[in-house]
Design an enzyme around this catalytic site. Structure first.
Site, PDB file in Angstrom:
ATOM      1  N   SER A 178      -3.913 -10.355   7.794  1.00 47.39           N
ATOM      2  CA  SER A 178      -2.993 -10.768   8.850  1.00 47.39           C
ATOM      3  C   SER A 178      -3.566 -11.967   9.598  1.00 47.39           C
ATOM      4  O   SER A 178      -3.720 -13.034   9.021  1.00 47.39           O
ATOM      5  CB  SER A 178      -2.692  -9.585   9.779  1.00 47.39           C
ATOM      6  N   HIS A 232       2.583 -11.289   6.318  1.00 40.76           N
ATOM      7  CA  HIS A 232       3.768 -10.435   6.515  1.00 40.76           C
ATOM      8  C   HIS A 232       5.013 -11.196   6.025  1.00 40.76           C
ATOM      9  O   HIS A 232       6.078 -11.157   6.658  1.00 40.76           O
ATOM     10  CB  HIS A 232       3.950 -10.063   7.993  1.00 40.76           C
ATOM     11  N   GLU A 255       3.009  -8.096   2.828  1.00 37.90           N
ATOM     12  CA  GLU A 255       2.179  -6.985   3.279  1.00 37.90           C
ATOM     13  C   GLU A 255       1.654  -6.188   2.085  1.00 37.90           C
ATOM     14  O   GLU A 255       2.264  -6.144   1.023  1.00 37.90           O
ATOM     15  CB  GLU A 255       2.979  -6.077   4.208  1.00 37.90           C
TER      16      GLU A 255
END
Length: 312
Positions: A155, A197, A224
């Site tokens: 992330s 994401h 993800e």
């Protein structure tokens, strides 16, 4: 801000730290693993297993860097048992809340000694506000470039691996000029912009907006529970269960400099490659059983595997 001479002197100083590189590990190809977030920690845990493997196995010295998180203790707790269950026997957290902590010689030495460093999620701006021009950031470069340390990031940790970092940007249905703001990341990936994401948060328009501003770079969108493993100078592999989207705009024609800030952009001749989990592409010493990438994809992959400079 330090000038280039000061940065180089600081880098040279790292090389003289006690034991910094006095007993180097056997030469390995450096690996980077950029993860799109929400990696599986409960079932097959493919990405974390591969991180441990390329770092050297159960006895590898691993660090979880929690500087991007607003809750470093919670971030460590979320990984500690998972790494233990996967057989990693030498895993420790490392955290920096201030630039001063990121210059602490003992913490810098821990980075230089590590075989694998995993940068957790949170806020990439928080991460870089602490690491920018720090001895810890320089140590990450030395560990990767000189010792072949595996550096992963999930992330926010993935976004910060590149030199040009996507710092701010809301999902956009279509690209426009002021949709994003770029900042400086760690620079371990020199010629790409990473977004995470990716499909889950509908970020294609956001990444295209970034590439309109920097068409010389490769756009990398990572889903993800998906990891892009980059073996420096050699190959890439897609891990997990989603896909990696590569966007190459180097031949693109755009009106980004002519339109109003919120007017949708024209972007012509943009190439897009979708690489699902389980695929691997080699650029040197190709395995006969591994398909060679077509020319356009090969050109894009060459940007990814090309080592950037050691940042001083």
């Amino acid at each position: 801000m330090p000038n280039r001479r000061d940065c180089l002197l600081g880098l040279a100083g790292l090389l003289t730290l006690p034991h910094a590189l006095a007993e180097p590990a056997p030469r390995r190809h450096g690996h980077l693993i950029a993860v799109g977030g929400a990696e599986d920690r409960e079932r097959d845990r493919l990405i974390l297993r591969r991180f441990i493997e390329v770092s050297g196995g159960p006895q590898a010295r691993l660090l979880l860097l929690t500087a991007a998180s607003g809750d470093p203790a919670g971030a460590w707790a979320g990984y500690q048992s998972v790494f233990a269950e996967l057989g990693a026997q030498r895993v420790e957290p490392i955290d920096f809340r201030t630039p001063q902590e990121a210059n602490d010689p003992a913490a810098v030495q821990r980075i230089l000694d590590a075989d694998g460093i995993y940068i957790g999620g949170g806020d990439q701006r928080r991460l870089m506000s602490v690491l920018w021009e720090s001895q810890a950031a320089r140590a990450l470069h030395l560990a990767f470039h000189l010792r072949g340390c595996c550096i992963g990031g999930t992330s926010a940790g993935a976004a910060a691996l590149s030199r040009q970092m996507l710092a701010i940007g809301e999902p956009a249905l279509r690209p426009y000029r002021d949709a994003v703001s770029l900042d400086i990341g760690l620079g371990l990936i020199a010629s790409a912009i990473i977004d995470q994401h990716f499909n889950e948060r509908h970020r294609l328009g956001r990444l295209l907006s970034a590439l309109a501003l920097r068409p010389d770079l490769l756009g990398v969108g990572i889903d993800e529970d998906t990891g892009l493993l980059i073996e420096r100078g050699r190959a890439i592999e897609v891990l997990g269960h989603g896909a990696v989207t590569l966007i190459d705009g180097r031949q693109m024609r755009s009106n980004v400099r002519e339109v109003d800030p919120e007017q949708p952009l024209q972007m012509l001749d943009v190439r897009l490659h979708l690489l699902p989990a389980g695929t691997r592409y080699e650029l040197v010493d190709t395995d006969p059983e591994t398909p060679a990438p077509p020319p356009a994809l090969r050109q894009a992959l060459e940007l990814l595997v090309r080592p950037g400079p050691i940042r001083g």
